[in-house]
Design an enzyme around this catalytic site. Structure first.
Site, PDB file in Angstrom:
ATOM      1  N   GLY A   1     101.878  26.556 -17.539  1.00  0.00           N
ATOM      2  CA  GLY A   1     101.535  25.730 -17.838  1.00  0.00           C
ATOM      3  C   GLY A   1     101.730  24.646 -17.560  1.00  0.00           C
ATOM      4  O   GLY A   1     103.081  24.924 -17.761  1.00  0.00           O
ATOM      5  N   CYS A   2     101.510  23.460 -17.469  1.00  0.00           N
ATOM      6  CA  CYS A   2     102.908  22.061 -17.910  1.00  0.00           C
ATOM      7  C   CYS A   2     103.347  22.179 -18.593  1.00  0.00           C
ATOM      8  O   CYS A   2     104.401  21.679 -19.210  1.00  0.00           O
ATOM      9  CB  CYS A   2     101.929  20.695 -16.915  1.00  0.00           C
ATOM     10  SG  CYS A   2     100.493  20.549 -18.296  1.00  0.00           S
ATOM     11  N   TYR A   3     102.757  22.071 -19.727  1.00  0.00           N
ATOM     12  CA  TYR A   3     103.020  22.199 -21.373  1.00  0.00           C
ATOM     13  C   TYR A   3     103.644  23.040 -21.570  1.00  0.00           C
ATOM     14  O   TYR A   3     104.626  22.972 -21.759  1.00  0.00           O
ATOM     15  CB  TYR A   3     101.946  21.830 -22.290  1.00  0.00           C
ATOM     16  CG  TYR A   3     101.356  21.100 -22.777  1.00  0.00           C
ATOM     17  CD1 TYR A   3     101.681  19.599 -22.726  1.00  0.00           C
ATOM     18  CD2 TYR A   3      99.714  20.433 -22.361  1.00  0.00           C
ATOM     19  CE1 TYR A   3     101.607  17.889 -23.368  1.00  0.00           C
ATOM     20  CE2 TYR A   3      99.421  19.775 -22.784  1.00  0.00           C
ATOM     21  CZ  TYR A   3      99.717  18.013 -22.854  1.00  0.00           C
ATOM     22  OH  TYR A   3      99.007  16.953 -23.068  1.00  0.00           O
TER      23      TYR A   3
ATOM     24  N   ALA B   1     107.285  22.098 -19.579  1.00  0.00           N
ATOM     25  CA  ALA B   1     108.490  21.084 -20.134  1.00  0.00           C
ATOM     26  C   ALA B   1     109.033  21.642 -21.481  1.00  0.00           C
ATOM     27  O   ALA B   1     110.261  21.384 -21.523  1.00  0.00           O
ATOM     28  CB  ALA B   1     107.493  19.721 -20.487  1.00  0.00           C
TER      29      ALA B   1
ATOM     30  N   GLU C   1     104.780  13.792 -17.825  1.00  0.00           N
ATOM     31  CA  GLU C   1     104.616  14.296 -18.828  1.00  0.00           C
ATOM     32  C   GLU C   1     105.933  14.092 -20.127  1.00  0.00           C
ATOM     33  O   GLU C   1     106.935  14.499 -19.653  1.00  0.00           O
ATOM     34  CB  GLU C   1     104.141  16.089 -19.004  1.00  0.00           C
ATOM     35  CG  GLU C   1     103.684  16.744 -20.302  1.00  0.00           C
ATOM     36  CD  GLU C   1     102.983  17.954 -19.345  1.00  0.00           C
ATOM     37  OE1 GLU C   1     101.687  18.531 -19.337  1.00  0.00           O
ATOM     38  OE2 GLU C   1     103.574  19.294 -19.298  1.00  0.00           O
TER      39      GLU C   1
END
Length: 335
Positions: free
Chosen positions: A146-148, A151, A238
């Protein structure tokens, strides 16, 4: 040329994949599919007019197997696993951008829904490149993070050995509206998000167990993760800030240098990071600072690229024996 396809070409991540594949030195785009089908890609995405003319079909596992050596599945969770199962059995390599193969079975079913393909779940390799690079090279199924979590994990993982794991991690995350996908919702409506910022699903978001599971797998440390995502009035980008308690004194810059000194797509910043400097790129920018036992780590990525499409392309490059950076975007959208 290696023949590849994109299933889910109608969404934002599907578009990003098509854009990168247009100029890829070794991949040839040979198949596109979306939910509806029977449309041209330049009709779905008018920005591609005069850049590509290609039919978008209704997704078919048989057609993918006939035309592709590798396929990107840019589909929602639950929609992906049934399709992936068919493709694996037909010998097609897969990079799945959904959540369907990211988690262990129990964690997935607790956060999402019953899993339709537990048989192949165990062989999926988590696509966080810097930590699973060698496993990805020999994989036939890669689960895009996932993107979160991307990061968050890239920022905090180097510090886990020095953190007091009895104290919960606090993750404050902020993302552009494109992370919510193309479908309009009340929270992504212009009049809601314009000149506004707000948290959603605080402490209950599905990415929290993903972050906790990967910390445990990579470092053997069980940690409670308090994850609070926010929506900001930006299209893409993000910013994730992680707050932790150290068990010993460290030099954060030295830790990051040891972890990522040889990583060409991670930039260690001397000042706090921002999303504009990574928008449109595969880079992850990271900054860390200590105050006594308090640790602050902040990382910035493009949620559609490093958080999804370009990370998927990097994995595909490795799976097909190519240079990891082939076709990856590195010039940010500034100013």
């Amino acid at each position: 040329m290696i023949k590849v396809g994109v299933v889910g070409a109608g969404g934002y991540t599907g578009l990003e994949l098509v854009k990168m594949l247009l100029n890829h030195p070794s991949f040839r785009l040979n198949y596109l599919a979306a939910t509806a089908g029977d449309v041209m890609i330049e009709e779905l995405h008018p920005a591609l007019l005069d850049l590509i003319t290609f039919p978008v079909e209704e997704a078919s596992a048989e057609a993918v197997a006939e035309r592709c050596e590798l396929v990107f599945l840019a589909l929602p969770h639950k929609a992906s696993m049934g399709f992936a199962k068919e493709l694996i059995e037909r010998g097609v390599k897969i990079v799945d951008l959904s959540a369907d193969y990211r988690l262990e079975l129990e964690a997935y079913e607790a956060a999402y829904c019953p899993h339709e393909d537990p048989e192949h779940l165990g062989e999926a390799v988590y696509g966080l490149i810097e930590y699973y690079r060698e496993e990805i090279r020999i994989a036939r199924l890669v689960a895009g993070p996932g993107c979160y979590p991307t990061a968050t994990l890239l920022g905090i993982l180097p510090f886990i050995p020095y953190i007091d794991t009895s104290v919960p991690l606090f993750v404050d995350a902020k993302s552009g509206v494109s992370g919510a996908g193309k479908k309009l919702t009340q929270t992504s409506h212009f009049v809601t998000i314009n000149d506004n910022i707000f948290a959603y699903n605080p402490l209950r978001h599905r990415h929290a167990p993903e972050i906790a599971e990967k910390i445990a797998k990579i470092h053997g440390a069980k940690m409670e993760v308090n994850f609070v995502p926010h929506l900001i009035p930006a299209t893409r980008g993000e910013l994730v800030s992680v707050y932790a308690t150290l068990k010993e004194e460290i030099d954060p810059e030295k830790i990051l240098e040891e972890a990522y000194g040889d990583e060409r797509f991670i930039r260690r910043r001397a000042k706090p990071v921002d999303i504009k400097s990574v928008a449109g790129t595969h880079f992850c920018d990271i900054y860390a600072q200590r105050n006594g036992r308090g640790l602050f780590v902040s990382s910035a990525i493009d949620n559609l690229l490093r958080g999804a499409a370009s990370q998927a392309l990097a994995a595909a490059n490795l799976m097909m024996g190519l240079d990891e950076g082939a076709g990856l975007p590195i010039v940010p959208y500034v100013p």
